[in-house]
Motif scaffolding. Structure first.
Motif, short mmCIF file in Angstrom:
data_model
loop_
_atom_site.label_atom_id
_atom_site.label_comp_id
_atom_site.label_asym_id
_atom_site.label_seq_id
_atom_site.Cartn_x
_atom_site.Cartn_y
_atom_site.Cartn_z
N GLN A 1 -12.72 8.93 -12.41
CA GLN A 1 -14.05 8.95 -11.80
C GLN A 1 -13.98 8.94 -10.27
N PRO A 2 -13.14 8.12 -9.63
CA PRO A 2 -13.08 8.16 -8.17
C PRO A 2 -12.63 9.52 -7.63
N GLY A 3 -11.93 10.31 -8.46
CA GLY A 3 -11.49 11.62 -8.01
C GLY A 3 -12.64 12.55 -7.65
N ILE A 4 -13.83 12.25 -8.17
CA ILE A 4 -15.01 13.07 -7.86
C ILE A 4 -15.29 13.05 -6.36
N VAL A 5 -15.03 11.90 -5.72
CA VAL A 5 -15.41 11.74 -4.31
C VAL A 5 -14.23 11.33 -3.42
N ARG A 6 -13.04 11.26 -3.96
CA ARG A 6 -11.92 10.68 -3.20
C ARG A 6 -11.71 11.38 -1.86
N GLU A 7 -11.81 12.70 -1.83
CA GLU A 7 -11.55 13.43 -0.58
C GLU A 7 -12.54 13.06 0.51
N TYR A 8 -13.71 12.56 0.14
CA TYR A 8 -14.75 12.27 1.11
C TYR A 8 -14.76 10.81 1.55
N CYS A 9 -13.84 10.02 1.02
CA CYS A 9 -13.87 8.57 1.24
C CYS A 9 -12.70 8.09 2.07
N ARG A 10 -12.94 7.02 2.80
CA ARG A 10 -11.87 6.39 3.57
C ARG A 10 -11.07 5.40 2.71
N TRP A 11 -11.63 5.09 1.52
CA TRP A 11 -10.98 4.11 0.63
C TRP A 11 -11.67 4.17 -0.71
N THR A 12 -10.91 4.14 -1.78
CA THR A 12 -11.48 4.01 -3.13
C THR A 12 -10.70 2.95 -3.88
N SER A 13 -11.39 2.22 -4.76
CA SER A 13 -10.71 1.20 -5.54
C SER A 13 -11.55 0.86 -6.76
N GLU A 14 -10.94 0.13 -7.69
CA GLU A 14 -11.63 -0.39 -8.87
C GLU A 14 -11.52 -1.90 -8.86
N TYR A 15 -12.66 -2.59 -8.97
CA TYR A 15 -12.60 -4.04 -9.06
C TYR A 15 -11.96 -4.44 -10.39
N GLN A 16 -10.97 -5.35 -10.31
CA GLN A 16 -10.27 -5.83 -11.50
C GLN A 16 -10.27 -7.35 -11.51
N SER A 17 -10.78 -7.91 -12.59
CA SER A 17 -10.79 -9.36 -12.78
C SER A 17 -9.35 -9.81 -13.05
#
Length: 589
Positions: free
Chosen positions: A160-176
């Motif tokens: 899912q983050p790949g949809i916008v990764r090129e446009y972002c300065r950082w992507t991540s998934e919150y993990q408990s």
């Protein structure tokens, strides 16, 4: 397997109910969703522009818990946005007006896709926005938030983050069981880094429902990177080259995007000391007062024969090579904190001296070393250029008024007459943009904002975000008819009405995609498409573009005759000043 799942439910529900005694007590474990909302607010996020889905139930419950604990001010205000593009554009507008990133909440992969062009705009404009998206639940049973609908299978995608990764300065998934505040702080740091922009965080329902132990301090906010100016030796070199030039020119796009009068004052002081003309090429903000005698327009290629030094200051596209190149022997100097333009696949401009540093601090230091008498020849020359351009604009307006129908030039001049210097102008007029820049005079820092990217429709949502950020300012957006349709007009009209953010939208309605027609004529001037009138660019069925705004009860008007224009704009300005959003649809030739 089912028994183990049931035990899991009991275990997590017991733990969750125990911590819910006080979601604001830092000594207790808290639900991750509570902590996420609290950290956003603690770190300076005022608003969450939210388009809600089934993946956001933990956050809605967390907001209710905080309200019940009389801690409603410990999380950001959630604004319901009927479309994701409008939500992102509104957050963009708010950040452009303040420099402070706001949050956008969207629904899994489909909501992320609806951000689309608005994400591109924030990326290219280097505007910080914190985007949070849910994920499809990762478990089928056994946990609060497990899948309970067929759509949760359809919404599960590989990246899912790949949809916008090129446009972002950082992507991540919150993990408990990590503290969500650490993710929020890191995301905001990256959003406000030396080259700002959007960031993107995902979180599943299950992760947001689990208890966590706070570890990050909410009193110590994210770091903000402050680029330094050039070193002393470089400053001296720059001062020597500027002093040696007879007719230097500054080319800039977003020197004035930081909401600070100091940046505009810095550029004015430098230009006056150096005798430099200033060109705003595709400006995203007011970089230089447009009535200043050293303001020499918006197209650098027209000045290449006069300039003997080009200073590229905070500009991504300094000129379009197809329109012209600097003369042989003209020195090109670049001052930019991001000089290599890492987000551009192609950037082939020849630069003689590159200075990777904060432009404001560097120009301040250079100005201090200049002898103003050295810039006398340049000042005289560029003042004459400015005067000639002003005379040409006056002639253009007079000729437009003699012709039948309303031209973009006439409409822009009428807008200029209807507003004051304090009004914030949000520009999305596309092919009418030149008329706006030339005939709606802007002189005050912060009084002009443009999208910076290619995603049409931005101005509607952005104007609402700017109004929320600057509630005492009048906000007027100017858009083409195609842009207005792209803006999800009902959604942004409703947003303005619902959250008491009255703005005025003026539509330059030429009943076609003029950019398509113009591009076709430029590439195939003698082609069959031009001979046919490029019918594919026409909106054959007439559109009353005031209709969408009526759905939200806005003040609306249509204007087709020149004699109606001034009164219609005055009435709309009065409506907005009185607290009612307005749309004026103007048919132009």
């Amino acid at each position: 397997m089912n028994d183990a799942g049931d035990e899991g439910v009991d275990e997590h529900e017991d733990t969750g109910s125990e911590q819910r005694r006080d979601p604001t007590d830092p000594e207790e474990t808290v639900v991750a969703a509570d902590r996420l909302l609290q950290s956003l607010r603690a770190y300076g996020v005022e608003y969450v522009f939210a388009n809600l889905g089934t993946d956001h139930t933990p956050l809605l419950e967390a907001a209710a818990r905080l309200r019940a604990a009389d801690a409603g001010d410990s999380y950001p205000t959630v604004l319901s946005c009927p479309h994701e593009f409008v939500a992102m554009s509104a957050a963009h507008g708010y950040a452009a007006a303040t420099g402070d990133p706001q949050a956008v909440l969207v629904h899994v992969d489909v909501g992320t896709q609806n951000l689309g062009a608005a994400m591109h705009n924030a990326h290219r404009a280097a505007v910080p926005v914190f985007v949070i998206s849910g994920l499809a639940p990762i478990t089928e049973t056994g946990y609060p938030g497990s899948r309970d609908h067929a759509v949760h299978y359809a919404q599960d995608v590989f990246d899912q983050p790949g949809i916008v990764r090129e446009y972002c300065r950082w992507t991540s998934e919150y993990q408990s069981p990590a503290d969500p505040a650490t993710y929020v702080r890191r995301g905001l740091e990256r959003a406000n880094a030396a080259h700002p922009g959007p960031v993107y965080l995902t979180a599943s329902r299950e992760a947001l429902e689990l208890p966590v132990t706070p570890s990050a301090s909410l009193s110590r906010g994210p770091r903000r990177t402050t680029p330094s100016g050039a070193d002393r030796a470089t400053v001296e070199t720059l001062a020597e080259r500027v002093a040696a030039a007879e007719r230097p020119v500054v080319v800039t796009t977003d020197f004035g995007t930081e909401p600070s009068e100091e940046r505009v004052e810095t550029l004015v002081a430098f230009a006056e000391a150096a005798g430099a003309g200033v060109v705003e090429h595709g400006p995203t903000a007011l970089n230089f007062p447009r009535n200043h005698p050293l303001h020499v327009g918006y197209e650098p290629t027209e000045l290449f024969d006069d300039a003997d030094l080009l200073l590229l200051v905070d500009v991504d596209v300094p000129w379009v090579p197809a329109n012209g190149r600097p003369n042989e022997g003209t020195e090109v100097v670049q001052i930019d904190p991001d000089p290599t333009k890492a987000t551009y696949p192609h950037w082939s401009y020849d630069v003689d001296l590159t200075v990777g540093a904060d432009a404001r601090r560097t120009l301040d230091a250079v100005t201090a070393l200049l002898d103003p008498t050295d810039g006398e020849e340049g000042r005289t020359h560029w003042e004459r250029v400015h005067e000639r351009a002003a005379a040409q604009r006056a002639d253009e307006l007079a000729a437009a008024r003699e012709a039948d129908g309303i031209s973009p030039v006439e409409l822009s001049a009428a807008v200029g007459d209807a507003i004051d210097s304090e009004t914030v102008l949000v520009e999305g007029a596309v092919t009418s943009r030149t008329s706006v820049l030339d005939h709606v005079e802007r002189t005050k820092p912060g009084s002009y904002v443009a999208r910076g990217g290619a995603g049409l429709g931005w101005a509607g949502g952005a104007s609402v975000g700017i109004k929320l950020a600057r509630p005492d300012s009048r906000v007027v957006s100017l858009v083409g008819d195609g842009s207005y349709l792209f803006s999800n007009p009902v959604a942004h009209a409703w947003l303005a009405a619902e959250y008491d953010a009255p703005t005025l939208t003026v539509v330059y309605n030429n009943a076609r995609w003029n950019a398509v027609r113009s591009a076709t004529a430029a590439q195939h001037p003698d082609g069959d498409a031009v001979a046919d009138g490029v019918p594919e660019s026409e909106f054959g069925t007439p559109l009353d573009l005031s209709v969408p705004a009526r759905a939200a009860g806005l003040h609306t008007q249509r204007v087709e005759e020149e004699a109606e224009l001034a009164d219609a704009l005055a009435e709309a300005v009065d409506a907005v000043d009185g607290g009612k959003p307005a749309v004026v649809d103007v048919r132009i030739r």
